[in-house]
Design a protein around this motif. Structure first.
Motif, PDB file in Angstrom:
ATOM      1  N   ASP A   1      -6.003  -6.091  20.755  1.00 48.76           N
ATOM      2  CA  ASP A   1      -6.947  -5.520  19.783  1.00 48.76           C
ATOM      3  C   ASP A   1      -7.465  -4.153  20.226  1.00 48.76           C
ATOM      4  N   ASP A   2      -7.601  -3.955  21.527  1.00 45.80           N
ATOM      5  CA  ASP A   2      -8.146  -2.707  22.065  1.00 45.80           C
ATOM      6  C   ASP A   2      -6.996  -1.753  22.377  1.00 45.80           C
ATOM      7  N   HIS A   3      -6.812  -0.739  21.516  1.00 48.91           N
ATOM      8  CA  HIS A   3      -5.678   0.168  21.691  1.00 48.91           C
ATOM      9  C   HIS A   3      -5.794   0.972  22.976  1.00 48.91           C
ATOM     10  N   SER A   4      -7.015   1.375  23.341  1.00 47.50           N
ATOM     11  CA  SER A   4      -7.186   2.151  24.571  1.00 47.50           C
ATOM     12  C   SER A   4      -6.817   1.316  25.796  1.00 47.50           C
ATOM     13  N   LEU A   5      -7.107   0.035  25.752  1.00 51.29           N
ATOM     14  CA  LEU A   5      -6.732  -0.857  26.845  1.00 51.29           C
ATOM     15  C   LEU A   5      -5.215  -1.040  26.885  1.00 51.29           C
ATOM     16  N   ALA A   6      -4.605  -1.146  25.715  1.00 55.15           N
ATOM     17  CA  ALA A   6      -3.143  -1.248  25.649  1.00 55.15           C
ATOM     18  C   ALA A   6      -2.488   0.010  26.212  1.00 55.15           C
ATOM     19  N   ARG A   7      -3.117   1.167  25.999  1.00 49.43           N
ATOM     20  CA  ARG A   7      -2.581   2.411  26.561  1.00 49.43           C
ATOM     21  C   ARG A   7      -2.635   2.385  28.091  1.00 49.43           C
ATOM     22  N   GLN A   8      -3.701   1.824  28.645  1.00 47.30           N
ATOM     23  CA  GLN A   8      -3.782   1.694  30.102  1.00 47.30           C
ATOM     24  C   GLN A   8      -2.660   0.798  30.624  1.00 47.30           C
ATOM     25  N   CYS A   9      -2.419  -0.285  29.927  1.00 45.87           N
ATOM     26  CA  CYS A   9      -1.341  -1.202  30.319  1.00 45.87           C
ATOM     27  C   CYS A   9       0.008  -0.504  30.248  1.00 45.87           C
ATOM     28  N   ALA A  10       0.219   0.273  29.182  1.00 49.69           N
ATOM     29  CA  ALA A  10       1.486   0.979  29.019  1.00 49.69           C
ATOM     30  C   ALA A  10       1.694   2.013  30.120  1.00 49.69           C
ATOM     31  N   ALA A  11       0.634   2.740  30.473  1.00 56.70           N
ATOM     32  CA  ALA A  11       0.734   3.739  31.541  1.00 56.70           C
ATOM     33  C   ALA A  11       1.075   3.073  32.867  1.00 56.70           C
ATOM     34  N   HIS A  12       0.527   1.892  33.090  1.00 60.57           N
ATOM     35  CA  HIS A  12       0.807   1.115  34.298  1.00 60.57           C
ATOM     36  C   HIS A  12       2.301   0.783  34.381  1.00 60.57           C
ATOM     37  N   VAL A  13       2.882   0.354  33.263  1.00 63.77           N
ATOM     38  CA  VAL A  13       4.312   0.019  33.238  1.00 63.77           C
ATOM     39  C   VAL A  13       5.156   1.282  33.351  1.00 63.77           C
ATOM     40  N   ASP A  14       4.720   2.343  32.675  1.00 59.25           N
ATOM     41  CA  ASP A  14       5.488   3.589  32.643  1.00 59.25           C
ATOM     42  C   ASP A  14       5.621   4.213  34.026  1.00 59.25           C
ATOM     43  N   ARG A  15       4.675   3.941  34.901  1.00 58.31           N
ATOM     44  CA  ARG A  15       4.740   4.486  36.266  1.00 58.31           C
ATOM     45  C   ARG A  15       5.799   3.789  37.120  1.00 58.31           C
ATOM     46  N   GLY A  16       6.405   2.748  36.586  1.00 62.14           N
ATOM     47  CA  GLY A  16       7.474   2.061  37.305  1.00 62.14           C
ATOM     48  C   GLY A  16       7.006   1.153  38.407  1.00 62.14           C
ATOM     49  N   GLU A  17       5.773   0.665  38.302  1.00 61.47           N
ATOM     50  CA  GLU A  17       5.199  -0.142  39.377  1.00 61.47           C
ATOM     51  C   GLU A  17       5.451  -1.638  39.218  1.00 61.47           C
ATOM     52  N   VAL A  18       6.043  -2.039  38.087  1.00 64.14           N
ATOM     53  CA  VAL A  18       6.188  -3.477  37.830  1.00 64.14           C
ATOM     54  C   VAL A  18       7.640  -3.920  37.691  1.00 64.14           C
ATOM     55  N   GLY A  19       8.576  -3.004  37.847  1.00 61.82           N
ATOM     56  CA  GLY A  19       9.984  -3.379  37.794  1.00 61.82           C
ATOM     57  C   GLY A  19      10.529  -3.623  36.401  1.00 61.82           C
ATOM     58  N   ALA A  20       9.838  -3.120  35.362  1.00 59.46           N
ATOM     59  CA  ALA A  20      10.338  -3.263  33.992  1.00 59.46           C
ATOM     60  C   ALA A  20      11.443  -2.246  33.731  1.00 59.46           C
ATOM     61  N   GLU A  21      12.057  -2.334  32.565  1.00 60.86           N
ATOM     62  CA  GLU A  21      13.136  -1.419  32.213  1.00 60.86           C
ATOM     63  C   GLU A  21      12.686   0.039  32.368  1.00 60.86           C
ATOM     64  N   PRO A  22      13.542   0.887  32.942  1.00 58.35           N
ATOM     65  CA  PRO A  22      13.174   2.293  33.170  1.00 58.35           C
ATOM     66  C   PRO A  22      13.288   3.119  31.894  1.00 58.35           C
ATOM     67  N   CYS A  23      12.313   2.994  31.037  1.00 58.60           N
ATOM     68  CA  CYS A  23      12.312   3.748  29.787  1.00 58.60           C
ATOM     69  C   CYS A  23      10.898   4.265  29.542  1.00 58.60           C
ATOM     70  N   VAL A  24      10.648   4.805  28.361  1.00 60.93           N
ATOM     71  CA  VAL A  24       9.348   5.403  28.060  1.00 60.93           C
ATOM     72  C   VAL A  24       8.431   4.340  27.456  1.00 60.93           C
ATOM     73  N   TRP A  25       7.407   3.954  28.209  1.00 62.16           N
ATOM     74  CA  TRP A  25       6.495   2.897  27.785  1.00 62.16           C
ATOM     75  C   TRP A  25       5.224   3.494  27.181  1.00 62.16           C
ATOM     76  N   ARG A  26       4.884   3.005  25.995  1.00 61.83           N
ATOM     77  CA  ARG A  26       3.689   3.445  25.299  1.00 61.83           C
ATOM     78  C   ARG A  26       3.060   2.267  24.550  1.00 61.83           C
ATOM     79  N   ALA A  27       1.826   2.430  24.143  1.00 66.39           N
ATOM     80  CA  ALA A  27       1.152   1.439  23.302  1.00 66.39           C
ATOM     81  C   ALA A  27       1.369   1.832  21.843  1.00 66.39           C
ATOM     82  N   TRP A  28       1.957   0.936  21.086  1.00 63.47           N
ATOM     83  CA  TRP A  28       2.259   1.182  19.678  1.00 63.47           C
ATOM     84  C   TRP A  28       1.411   0.262  18.802  1.00 63.47           C
TER      85      TRP A  28
END
Length: 238
Positions: free
Chosen positions: A204-231
């Motif tokens: 529900d909180d888009h700003s919080l989702a953006r924080q989560c996306a930035a966390h993944v985008d930094r490559g710190e969690v081993g997710a797919e190496p692509c461009v992560w954003r909150a949509w």
């Protein structure tokens, strides 16, 4: 829920997708609802997809299987393929995105059974994220522009009349999306940011989702190496 994403967002196109059922123990049942919505075709059944384009090399039996998985009538598949192919790069973009809400509704009216649980999902990216996203996702010299990229380039607001379901952390990969749920990151988001999915499986909180996306985008969690954003995902009547 809010009515929809507002003028602070840019439309990334429209998907026709079915809801996803939580299965097994991969997702945390205390966080993820029994049924959820996602823009990731890794998880959701989305139509039409590349199987609906005549020039994509695929056996007829495979095309029929894909259509049946979406509960599309077998006898309408040739017409559907002709429609999607003729509208490619005009109303329908690679691999499965409608460039306008009107085109998504036309597709549904012509091909999706009235009792289907499928919905039209509008994708929208915050304006402050759009320029960086477009720069990082610019197609190569010999690559076509995916449908989401084409939509964002238009800098248009999402269509009015939808219901905002929430925000999803998505990784953009050559036109398609991976979801944070593909990597079962809901526990990580809850522990680090206190983020908990709503009844739709979104945030529900888009700003919080953006924080989560930035966390993944930094490559710190081993997710797919692509461009992560909150949509932001908005549901529209078919």
């Amino acid at each position: 829920m809010k009515e929809q994403a507002d003028s602070s967002h840019v439309s990334g196109g429209y998907l026709v997708a079915r809801p996803v059922a939580r299965e097994g123990t991969f997702w945390d049942a205390s966080l993820v609802p029994a049924t959820l919505w996602t823009a990731s075709d890794c998880l959701a059944s989305v139509a039409p997809d590349t199987w609906a384009l005549e020039w994509v090399h695929m056996e007829e039996a495979e095309r029929l299987t894909e259509a049946e998985d979406f509960d599309l009538p077998r006898d309408r598949v040739p017409e559907l393929i002709s429609w999607a192919t003729s509208r490619f790069d005009q109303d329908f973009g690679w691999p499965n995105v409608f460039l306008t809400l009107a085109a998504a509704r036309e597709f549904c009216a012509r091909f999706v059974p009235g009792d289907s649980d499928a919905a039209i999902l509008g994708l929208a990216l915050a304006r402050e994220d759009a320029d960086d996203f477009l720069q990082r996702c610019t197609p190569g010299e010999r690559e076509g522009a995916p449908g989401v990229y084409q939509c964002l380039m238009r800098r248009q607001e999402p269509e009015a009349g939808g219901q905002l379901l929430g925000s999803e952390v998505l990784g953009f990969d050559h036109g398609s999306f991976h979801s944070s749920l593909c990597n079962a990151l809901e526990r990580d988001f809850a522990a680090k940011f206190g983020a908990r999915p709503n009844a739709q499986g979104l945030y529900d909180d888009h700003s919080l989702a953006r924080q989560c996306a930035a966390h993944v985008d930094r490559g710190e969690v081993g997710a797919e190496p692509c461009v992560w954003r909150a949509w932001a995902l908005t549901r529209y009547a078919r």
